[in-house]
Scaffold this motif. Structure first.
Motif, PDB file in Angstrom:
ATOM      1  N   SER B 226       8.392  -7.650  -9.493  1.00 50.47           N
ATOM      2  CA  SER B 226       7.766  -8.692  -8.671  1.00 50.47           C
ATOM      3  C   SER B 226       7.585  -9.942  -9.513  1.00 50.47           C
ATOM      4  CB  SER B 226       6.402  -8.225  -8.159  1.00 50.47           C
ATOM      5  OG  SER B 226       6.553  -7.082  -7.384  1.00 50.47           O
ATOM      6  N   TRP B 230       9.007 -13.695  -9.200  1.00 48.33           N
ATOM      7  CA  TRP B 230       8.157 -14.893  -9.109  1.00 48.33           C
ATOM      8  C   TRP B 230       8.566 -15.956 -10.117  1.00 48.33           C
ATOM      9  CZ3 TRP B 230       3.350 -11.263  -8.610  1.00 48.33           C
ATOM     10  CH2 TRP B 230       3.267 -10.813  -7.290  1.00 48.33           C
ATOM     11  N   GLY B 233      10.512 -17.441  -7.386  1.00 43.35           N
ATOM     12  CA  GLY B 233       9.842 -17.705  -6.100  1.00 43.35           C
ATOM     13  C   GLY B 233       8.716 -18.712  -6.170  1.00 43.35           C
ATOM     14  N   MET B 234       8.075 -18.860  -7.320  1.00 41.98           N
ATOM     15  CA  MET B 234       6.942 -19.777  -7.401  1.00 41.98           C
ATOM     16  C   MET B 234       7.381 -21.239  -7.496  1.00 41.98           C
ATOM     17  SD  MET B 234       4.346 -17.902  -7.104  1.00 41.98           S
ATOM     18  CE  MET B 234       5.067 -16.511  -6.313  1.00 41.98           C
ATOM     19  N   LEU B 236       9.871 -24.572  -6.249  1.00 45.13           N
ATOM     20  CA  LEU B 236      10.256 -25.067  -4.920  1.00 45.13           C
ATOM     21  C   LEU B 236      11.774 -25.253  -4.801  1.00 45.13           C
ATOM     22  CD1 LEU B 236       7.362 -27.567  -4.177  1.00 45.13           C
ATOM     23  CD2 LEU B 236       7.817 -25.436  -3.002  1.00 45.13           C
ATOM     24  N   HIS B 241      12.311 -20.299  -3.237  1.00 42.89           N
ATOM     25  CA  HIS B 241      10.907 -20.279  -2.800  1.00 42.89           C
ATOM     26  C   HIS B 241      10.793 -19.467  -1.510  1.00 42.89           C
ATOM     27  CE1 HIS B 241       6.812 -21.577  -2.539  1.00 42.89           C
ATOM     28  NE2 HIS B 241       6.994 -22.148  -1.364  1.00 42.89           N
ATOM     29  N   ALA B 242      10.787 -18.140  -1.663  1.00 39.58           N
ATOM     30  CA  ALA B 242      10.731 -17.266  -0.476  1.00 39.58           C
ATOM     31  C   ALA B 242       9.707 -16.168  -0.705  1.00 39.58           C
ATOM     32  CB  ALA B 242      12.102 -16.662  -0.216  1.00 39.58           C
ATOM     33  N   THR B 243       8.923 -15.906   0.322  1.00 40.70           N
ATOM     34  CA  THR B 243       7.861 -14.895   0.187  1.00 40.70           C
ATOM     35  C   THR B 243       8.433 -13.494  -0.008  1.00 40.70           C
ATOM     36  OG1 THR B 243       7.791 -14.636   2.572  1.00 40.70           O
ATOM     37  CG2 THR B 243       6.230 -16.190   1.606  1.00 40.70           C
ATOM     38  N   ILE B 244       9.663 -13.305   0.423  1.00 34.67           N
ATOM     39  CA  ILE B 244      10.240 -11.959   0.389  1.00 34.67           C
ATOM     40  C   ILE B 244      10.728 -11.559  -1.012  1.00 34.67           C
ATOM     41  CG2 ILE B 244      12.674 -12.506   0.876  1.00 34.67           C
ATOM     42  CD1 ILE B 244      12.548 -10.191   2.953  1.00 34.67           C
ATOM     43  N   ALA B 246       9.585 -10.886  -3.996  1.00 38.90           N
ATOM     44  CA  ALA B 246       9.042  -9.772  -4.800  1.00 38.90           C
ATOM     45  C   ALA B 246       9.514  -8.405  -4.263  1.00 38.90           C
ATOM     46  CB  ALA B 246       7.532  -9.872  -4.854  1.00 38.90           C
ATOM     47  N   PRO B 247       9.235  -8.063  -3.002  1.00 41.19           N
ATOM     48  CA  PRO B 247       9.722  -6.760  -2.539  1.00 41.19           C
ATOM     49  C   PRO B 247      11.238  -6.660  -2.480  1.00 41.19           C
ATOM     50  CG  PRO B 247       8.587  -7.905  -0.773  1.00 41.19           C
ATOM     51  CD  PRO B 247       8.408  -8.720  -1.986  1.00 41.19           C
ATOM     52  N   PHE B 300      16.077  -6.051   3.825  1.00 45.18           N
ATOM     53  CA  PHE B 300      15.536  -7.186   3.081  1.00 45.18           C
ATOM     54  C   PHE B 300      16.616  -8.251   2.833  1.00 45.18           C
ATOM     55  CE2 PHE B 300      11.185  -6.260   1.958  1.00 45.18           C
ATOM     56  CZ  PHE B 300      11.078  -4.924   2.220  1.00 45.18           C
ATOM     57  N   LEU B 303      17.033 -10.131   6.036  1.00 42.03           N
ATOM     58  CA  LEU B 303      15.877 -11.000   6.277  1.00 42.03           C
ATOM     59  C   LEU B 303      15.960 -12.245   5.396  1.00 42.03           C
ATOM     60  CD1 LEU B 303      12.745  -8.652   6.536  1.00 42.03           C
ATOM     61  CD2 LEU B 303      13.773  -9.981   8.348  1.00 42.03           C
ATOM     62  N   GLU B 304      16.328 -12.033   4.150  1.00 52.22           N
ATOM     63  CA  GLU B 304      16.398 -13.156   3.208  1.00 52.22           C
ATOM     64  C   GLU B 304      17.421 -14.182   3.679  1.00 52.22           C
ATOM     65  OE1 GLU B 304      17.012 -15.423  -0.384  1.00 52.22           O
ATOM     66  OE2 GLU B 304      18.556 -14.066   0.297  1.00 52.22           O
ATOM     67  N   TYR B 307      16.231 -15.933   7.127  1.00 55.54           N
ATOM     68  CA  TYR B 307      15.165 -16.921   6.958  1.00 55.54           C
ATOM     69  C   TYR B 307      15.653 -18.204   6.291  1.00 55.54           C
ATOM     70  CZ  TYR B 307      11.274 -14.459   8.953  1.00 55.54           C
ATOM     71  OH  TYR B 307      10.431 -13.876   9.855  1.00 55.54           O
TER      72      TYR B 307
END
Lengths: 462, 455
Positions: B226, B230, B233-234, B236, B241-244, B246-247, B300, B303-304, B307
């Motif tokens: 995770s 990040w 992901g953290m 921009l 920059h995607a919430t997905i 980590a998983p 996943f 989804l990635e 999105y």
């Protein structure tokens, strides 16, 4: 016949009961069609509450019609609550069957029986289809519009057929799983079971088909459940909120559903054991076995929620700040805190202890906490988005919290009671314990001496 | 378990310690090849140190590429150990016994290799201590809010935990080796076996330690990848920059790691002639597990991608376009899907394939080729996005140095793994004996069904 191995150190040996197939049949079939006073009271109570729910629905239609979307937020939250809890439960039956644990045998049917609730939820879903806004007019979406073909918007089209497939699959799964038991009931009682058993004689070919069918339908149910959850997440909440771009949300919602599925099953097991006369079939193993994935899904729920939060917290774009306000720290802050406490913190703090997991009351109370938390969670995820009328790339302001009125309370109580009512009625037609599964378990289990201890020996034919 | 074998304790000891006490030619050949690969990496690194980062394909536009991809890949592979060992131990899956040690050892060497790559990537590796809060007089404090600082902490915690995990499970086997050696080897195994005599109290402690470590290392296992996700992901950066993330990274790591274990198991079975221990049943069980993991990964993955298009933001769609439509990324994108799902998963649905060691070997290698490309596709196109008012439009082509370093990393992991299996038994001896002790048969009518005593 209770066995004589009370001195064995293994709790599984202590709870082991050697029952003959005839004894299992007798127990399972005697309750079909007959009922006690507590059962009759519950059926009447939940039936009346379900009727009140219909009154609440009428009141909602009369006061708001279908044009005021915000007024229907609690209705939608209730539909999704039933979906992610009761309707999700058959996934538990599939998962534990696929894991081939012997402790699952008395659990499977109690979980599969929740498939009947899907019929009610499919009906409850119909008004939602008209409440989802069309994708025209700037709303972000994943779909193409079918307004020339359907009375409701295209997202509703996919949602409806997804749900229909799930309900049909669930009913087929339940029917297939109960088929040998229907045959046993046919041989003992006749009546409707003659038709339901459909010529089952227990030939090798039939057993092979049954086992393959259960695996296939179970896998299909799980995948369809995840698909429909994704559709709910996309079309009924996320895309209603400008700027809410959260790729993990459908997966987060699916985990919420799996957590709710396990919690519903544990609660049903607890009630069936305490009030439903299944004390001799449901022991600590079943609760212990289910409490572990319950803890795991609680942790996953937090993990995925945290992943969203952290990414938004670091991103800090205006859209992200507004979404965090709406879902966590703004008007629904109390709801979020309740959800966090009941769905994560309490399960974590208690289920982390083996003594709690290895009990009956512990997992049942935690399951109750999670299901209560699910109500708050659905309010957080659906009521807020239903109050938003803006379209575009980001919200310009976060609307105030929408509180439930009397009609909403009637709807929530009525819909949940209706689901319980259907479950209770079905449990008098379909045996609550899978008789053939129990008999198979008896064939494959022995208690024997191992050095100075008594141990359970379990056959692994596959 | 259908093809289980009845083995005596003496047979288990002698067969599983054979490789430790003997020096087969094939071992030295394999060690030399992997050692040479590793040395090629050392040479490439030396060239990079002498001539600077200019010998790589990195630019100011694309500062993260091959080496970071390789870092993420090996962190992913390292997830195999915990996934297999801790989870299967906690769920008391009987088939875990011969699989766990190899998976745990793979974790340790993969993680150690992964940890080297950010250091190499720095260019001036000798200044690595700058990222740690040492030498306070300099007044340079790394930002604790940066995932780049969380990363080393997570990786070293995981490395320590994994090494401890391997060691605790190894102690009874070290005692067995101690009792069968003399001279320096005896002293070596004596020191490591910590006075193990196999008393009930020692066994109780060992089992308890195994369960506790399994439970404690699981959150670390999830947190490591995770945090790696990040790192991306953290920021921009479009597509990062995607919430997905980590998983998505974790499930990808599990997919990649379990595939890596299957590859290693197949290799071990063939190379060390362990047919009595690593049976077709194990490949069957791992194949089923992989089918589930791969399907979750696909969810996943989709989804990635989906999105990326949801908000129709220019930057985001431009990156997706680059990934999916533009050469050479489109080829890589197709290969990810084909290698990691489309070919292997439908094949794994068939029992005959799952029980075919060579097919499992090949399909799991395919998965890891796909998973390496997946990390590349995530990292590089996001950086290649041509932002408005950017006049230096970069592109990225890996240099020979970078390719050599990546190839060498495989040599390093193999080298470490081979050395370990030469010094320690790669299949847990004590665990294997316990498995034999709890094996039973029960008769149902005229059929004998394999059974186990419930632990």
């Amino acid at each position: 016949m209770r066995n004589q191995h009370q001195n064995g150190t293994n709790h599984q040996v202590r709870h082991y009961q050697a029952l003959s197939p005839a004894q299992i049949n007798r127990f399972g079939l005697v309750e079909l069609g007959s009922s006690g006073p507590l059962y009759r009271f519950c059926v009447r109570l939940f039936g009346i509450l379900a009727l009140l729910g219909i009154v609440g629905f009428m009141m909602r239609v009369a006061s708001s019609g279908f044009s005021d979307r915000a007024a229907w937020g609690y209705y939608v939250a209730t539909v999704v609550f039933i979906f992610v809890t009761f309707q999700a439960a058959p996934t538990v039956a599939f998962a534990i069957r696929a894991a081939k644990g012997h402790w699952r045998r008395p659990v499977s049917r109690i979980a599969e029986l929740f498939a009947v609730v899907g019929v009610l939820n499919l009906i409850l879903l119909l008004p939602v289809l008209f409440l989802i806004p069309p994708i025209t007019g700037g709303r972000k979406t994943f779909w193409f519009e079918l307004h020339w073909l359907l009375p409701f918007s295209a997202p509703g089209f996919f949602l409806f057929f997804g749900m229909l497939a799930l309900v049909v699959c669930g009913l087929c799964l339940l029917y297939l799983s109960a088929l040998p038991d229907f045959a046993a009931a046919r041989d003992a009682k006749g009546g409707i079971y003659t038709g339901l058993a459909r010529g089952w004689v227990g030939s090798q070919r039939q057993w092979k088909m049954l086992k393959s069918g259960l695996n296939l339908l179970g896998a299909f149910y799980l995948m369809t459940f995840v698909l429909v959850t994704t559709l709910f997440a996309w079309d009924v909440s996320e895309t209603l909120v400008p700027g809410w771009k959260d790729a993990i949300y459908p997966a987060f919602h699916s985990i919420t559903g799996l957590q709710g599925a396990i919690a519903s099953t544990i609660l049903a097991l607890g009630i069936a054991r305490k009030f439903g006369g299944l004390k001799n079939h449901l022991h600590m193993e079943q609760f212990w076995g289910l409490s572990k994935p319950l803890l795991a899904t609680s942790l996953l729920w937090f993990y995925m929620g945290w992943s969203t939060f952290l990414t938004y917290w670091y991103g800090r774009t205006l859209a992200e700040q507004h979404v965090l306000q709406l879902l966590m720290f703004g008007p629904y802050f109390t709801v979020f805190v309740m959800s966090f406490l009941l769905k994560f913190l309490i399960p974590l703090l208690f289920l982390i202890w083996n003594r709690v997991r290895m009990s009956i009351m512990g997992p049942v109370l935690i399951a109750l906490s999670i299901l209560t938390g699910d109500i708050f969670e659905m309010v957080r995820l659906y009521v807020g988005p239903f109050t938003i009328t803006e379209v575009g790339h980001e919200m310009t302001h976060v609307p105030a919290a929408h509180l439930p009125d009397f009609a909403d309370i009637l709807i929530i109580a009525g819909a949940i009671s209706g689901a319980i009512f259907i479950y209770l009625v079905s449990s008098k037609i379909i045996p609550r314990i899978s008789l053939w599964d129990m008999k198979e378990g008896m064939l494959l289990t022995r208690v024997q001496s191992f050095h100075r201890a008594e141990v359970l020996v379990i056959g692994k034919p596959e | 378990m259908q093809d289980r074998k009845v083995l005596t304790e003496t047979q288990i000891n002698s067969e599983l310690l054979w490789f430790v006490f003997n020096k087969p030619t094939r071992f030295w050949v394999a060690l030399t090849i992997s050692g040479l690969l590793f040395l090629s990496g050392v040479t490439a690194f030396a060239i990079m140190v002498i001539f600077g980062l200019g010998v790589t394909g990195l630019t100011t536009i694309v500062p993260w590429a091959f080496m970071i991809t390789n870092f993420v890949f090996w962190v992913g592979i390292s997830h195999a150990g915990v996934m297999i060992s801790a989870i299967l131990r906690l769920t008391q899956a009987e088939w875990r016994r011969p699989v766990t040690r190899a998976a745990e050892v793979l974790t340790v060497f993969a993680l150690a290799t992964a940890a080297i790559f950010p250091l190499i990537h720095m260019g001036r590796t000798w200044r690595a201590y700058w990222v740690f809060p040492v030498d306070f007089a300099r007044g340079i404090w790394p930002s604790v809010r940066s995932p780049l600082i969380w990363d080393p902490s997570a990786i070293f915690t995981y490395l320590t935990g994994s090494a401890l995990f391997v060691y605790v499970a190894l102690i009874p086997d070290l005692a067995i080796a101690r009792d069968r050696t003399t001279g320096f080897s005896h002293k070596f195994y004596s020191a490591l076996s910590l006075g193990w005599r196999g008393t009930p109290a020692q066994w109780r402690m060992q089992v308890l330690a195994g369960i506790l470590l399994s439970g404690l290392i699981l959150p670390v296992f999830v947190s490591v990848h995770s945090i790696v996700s990040w790192d991306f992901g953290m920021s921009l950066v479009p597509n990062w920059h995607a919430t997905i993330f980590a998983p998505y990274f974790v499930i990808g790591a599990v997919h990649s790691g379990v595939s890596g274990v299957v590859t290693v198991m197949a290799g071990l079975r063939i190379f060390m002639k362990l047919e009595n221990y690593i049976t077709q049943d194990h490949f069957d069980a791992l194949g089923r597990l992989l089918t589930v993991v791969a399907t979750a990964w696909l969810y996943f993955f989709l989804l990635e991608i989906v999105y990326g298009f949801l908000t129709l933001e220019t930057a985001e769609t431009a990156v997706r376009e680059l990934q999916i439509l533009h050469y050479p990324y489109n080829i890589m994108f197709a290969l990810i899907f084909i290698n990691s799902y489309l070919i292997p998963v439908p094949l794994w649905l068939f029992k005959r394939v799952r029980r075919n060691i060579w097919l499992m070997f090949v399909t799991t290698i395919m998965v890891n080729v796909g998973m390496w490309l997946e990390r590349f596709i995530i990292i590089v196109p996001g950086l290649l996005y041509r932002a408005p008012l950017t006049f230096v439009w970069g592109d990225y082509t890996p240099s020979v140095i970078e390719v050599t370093l990546v190839v060498a990393s495989f040599g390093l992991v193999s080298f470490g793994f081979l050395l370990f299996s030469k010094v320690f038994p790669i299949i847990p001896i004590a665990d294997q004996k316990e498995g034999q002790a709890i094996q039973e048969d029960i008769k149902i009518g005229r059929i004998t069904v394999p059974a186990v005593i419930r632990e």
